[in-house]
Design an enzyme around this catalytic site. Structure first.
Site, mmCIF file in Angstrom:
data_model
loop_
_atom_site.group_PDB
_atom_site.id
_atom_site.type_symbol
_atom_site.label_atom_id
_atom_site.label_comp_id
_atom_site.label_asym_id
_atom_site.label_seq_id
_atom_site.Cartn_x
_atom_site.Cartn_y
_atom_site.Cartn_z
ATOM 1 C CE1 TYR A 142 -3.650 2.537 0.529
ATOM 2 C CE2 TYR A 142 -2.531 3.199 2.549
ATOM 3 C CZ TYR A 142 -3.511 3.414 1.595
ATOM 4 O OH TYR A 142 -4.346 4.501 1.719
ATOM 5 C CG ASP A 237 5.601 3.389 1.237
ATOM 6 O OD1 ASP A 237 5.832 3.934 2.339
ATOM 7 O OD2 ASP A 237 4.460 3.319 0.736
ATOM 8 C CE LYS A 265 0.471 4.824 8.441
ATOM 9 N NZ LYS A 265 0.502 4.193 7.138
HETATM 10 C C1 LIG Z 1 -0.013 4.599 5.755
HETATM 11 C C2 LIG Z 1 0.806 4.327 4.560
HETATM 12 C C3 LIG Z 1 0.835 5.181 3.448
HETATM 13 C C4 LIG Z 1 -0.109 6.331 3.291
HETATM 14 O O1 LIG Z 1 0.076 7.326 4.254
HETATM 15 P P1 LIG Z 1 -1.155 8.301 4.597
HETATM 16 O O2 LIG Z 1 -0.539 9.303 5.518
HETATM 17 O O3 LIG Z 1 -2.216 7.465 5.218
HETATM 18 O O4 LIG Z 1 -1.599 8.910 3.315
HETATM 19 C C5 LIG Z 1 1.735 4.923 2.436
HETATM 20 N N1 LIG Z 1 2.561 3.868 2.503
HETATM 21 C C6 LIG Z 1 2.553 3.013 3.543
HETATM 22 C C7 LIG Z 1 3.508 1.866 3.567
HETATM 23 C C8 LIG Z 1 1.654 3.209 4.589
HETATM 24 O O5 LIG Z 1 1.598 2.324 5.585
#
Ligand SMILES: *Cc1c(COP(=O)(O)O)cnc(C)c1O
Length: 429
Positions: A142, A237, A265
């Site tokens: 994701y 990511d 995060k």
């Molecule tokens: C949470 C998440 C995102 C998206 O971040 P948001 O602040 O919710 O838009 C992207 N990549 C990873 C791996 C994530 O866990």
């Protein structure tokens, strides 16, 4: 006082599904979400007066636990000085420097407000810098709700059982190549077909949105090698792994050097902040220096940078060692407690990150993640909730331990898991 049920009824009338983000709706585990009144350390308290040991921790953002005094103080002080200016501030520089100090592959940083925005920026930057269109991603990874990346996207999309999203045009998805995680043969095939057209490869270096799936040995190094050969940009990511697996995140742990990284995060300390960073020559392609446009009214927000700096200042070697000890205690405890009741369980752990699959074999990719027993997970989830433990209301998420969780918290959680698993085993037979 208003109850969670009453609030949810009102929410359903005015907010689609009653929630501001889909997984919060409890759709896959059944029942209704509780509404939080306050958080403190490892605990959430709902408006009905229940207390929960919280393993969601704002999906990993609150690594110090809820309402940590240092974060509260930093944010309160910043708020008193003005909440947003749209003009540079010193803390943006300090935070960018703090990221570069910790993550050697990052030479320059652009601050944004969400991980989605960071992923979107990374893709645009890679396309702008290479003059190529295609991006390769992995099934079950994701990267936020970016149109081009909402294909086989894990997390909420997986929770809802969707292949992708309506409203994404064929054009937006046409340049996305999807490959199974940890599958070197499929990668070779994809690179043979699309290598020359690939602007970027995006990957969660430890997949944490299809449950927790560690990279197979050599998987990340193989990506680096293939990207170099094809002239594609490697984007890690690290929105979940960054500043959680250690100061240099997954790239530090696995010794892989990406061209670009995205963070969120933990970096925002529980406020809306994320970042894209990497090689200076690539980052200089961004406006105002380069032709790749990117902007944000609230980017580098003064409250969010204050929170981020307060959190990073506390994440020293000792903190990571403590977090890892706690995560190991939780992983081993959950495994023994749940399997001890005769329920098949896998509790993968990578450093400070823990996952949980109700499956009889280790999970290596999205297909295997989806084959885990989601219905039983829903029952385990509710059994835990009744015993004051809040895990993600979805079988496709990681468990987040914070520095506020004590050994005693973990041990009580494990005891609750044994009782909940006994119910699952009893109902299942
Ligand atoms: C949470 C998440 C995102 C998206 O971040 P948001 O602040 O919710 O838009 C992207 N990549 C990873 C791996 C994530 O866990």
């Amino acid at each position: 006082m208003t109850s969670s049920h009453a609030l949810f009824e009102r929410a359903l009338a005015r907010i689609p599904g009653g929630v501001s983000s889909p997984v919060r709706a409890f759709g896959s585990v059944g029942g209704e979400p509780f509404f939080v009144a306050r958080g403190e350390g490892a605990f959430l308290e709902d408006v009905d007066g229940h207390r929960y040991r919280d393993y969601v921790q704002s999906w990993g953002a609150s690594i110090l636990g809820h309402a940590h005094p240092a974060v509260v103080e930093a944010v309160a002080k910043a708020a008193a000085e003005g909440t947003s200016f749209g003009v540079p501030t010193a803390r943006e520089v300090e935070l960018a420097e703090a990221v570069c100090e910790r993550v050697p592959s990052v030479e320059k940083v652009r601050l944004v407000s969400s991980g989605t925005e960071a992923a979107m920026t990374a893709v645009r930057l890679a396309r702008g810098a290479t003059g190529r269109d295609k991006v390769l991603k992995f099934a079950g990874c994701y990267h936020g709700h970016v149109d081009a990346l909402l294909v086989a996207a894990g997390s909420g999309v997986a929770t809802l059982g969707l292949p992708g999203s309506a409203g994404v045009t064929g054009g937006a998805a046409a340049d996305t190549v999807v490959v199974p995680y940890n599958d070197e043969a499929a990668l070779d095939e994809a690179f043979a077909r699309h290598g020359e057209d690939l602007a970027a490869v995006l990957v969660e270096p430890v997949a944490a949105n299809m449950g927790l799936v560690p990279p197979a040995a050599g998987f990340l190094a193989g990506l680096r090698r293939r990207c170099d050969a094809a002239g594609a940009i490697l984007v890690l990511d690290e929105v979940i792994t960054g500043f959680r697996l250690g100061p240099a995140g997954a790239q530090g742990r696995f010794g892989v050097r990406p061209d670009l990284s995205i963070f969120g995060k933990v970096l925002g300390g529980g406020l809306p902040l994320a970042a894209v960073g990497g090689r200076a020559d690539l980052m200089d392609e961004l406006a105002p220096l380069g032709p790749v446009y990117q902007a944000g009214t609230l980017s580098g927000n003064p409250l969010a940078t204050a929170a981020g700096l307060a959190v990073l200042a506390r994440l020293d070697e000792g903190a990571y060692a403590e977090l890892e000890h706690r995560a190991a205690r939780l992983a081993e405890g959950l495994h023994d407690a749940i399997s001890g009741e005769g329920v098949s369980v896998q509790v993968p752990r990578v450093g400070t990150l823990v996952g949980l699959f109700l499956a009889s074999e280790p999970v290596r990719d999205y297909e295997e993640a989806r084959a885990a027993d989601q219905e039983a997970y829903g029952r385990l989830f509710h059994g835990l909730l009744r015993r004051g433990v809040y895990m993600a209301p979805s079988a496709f998420e990681a468990l987040f331990v914070s520095l506020a969780h004590s050994d005693e918290d973990v041990d009580r959680t494990v005891a609750a898991a044994a009782e909940a698993a006994r119910e699952v085993a009893g109902e299942g037979s």
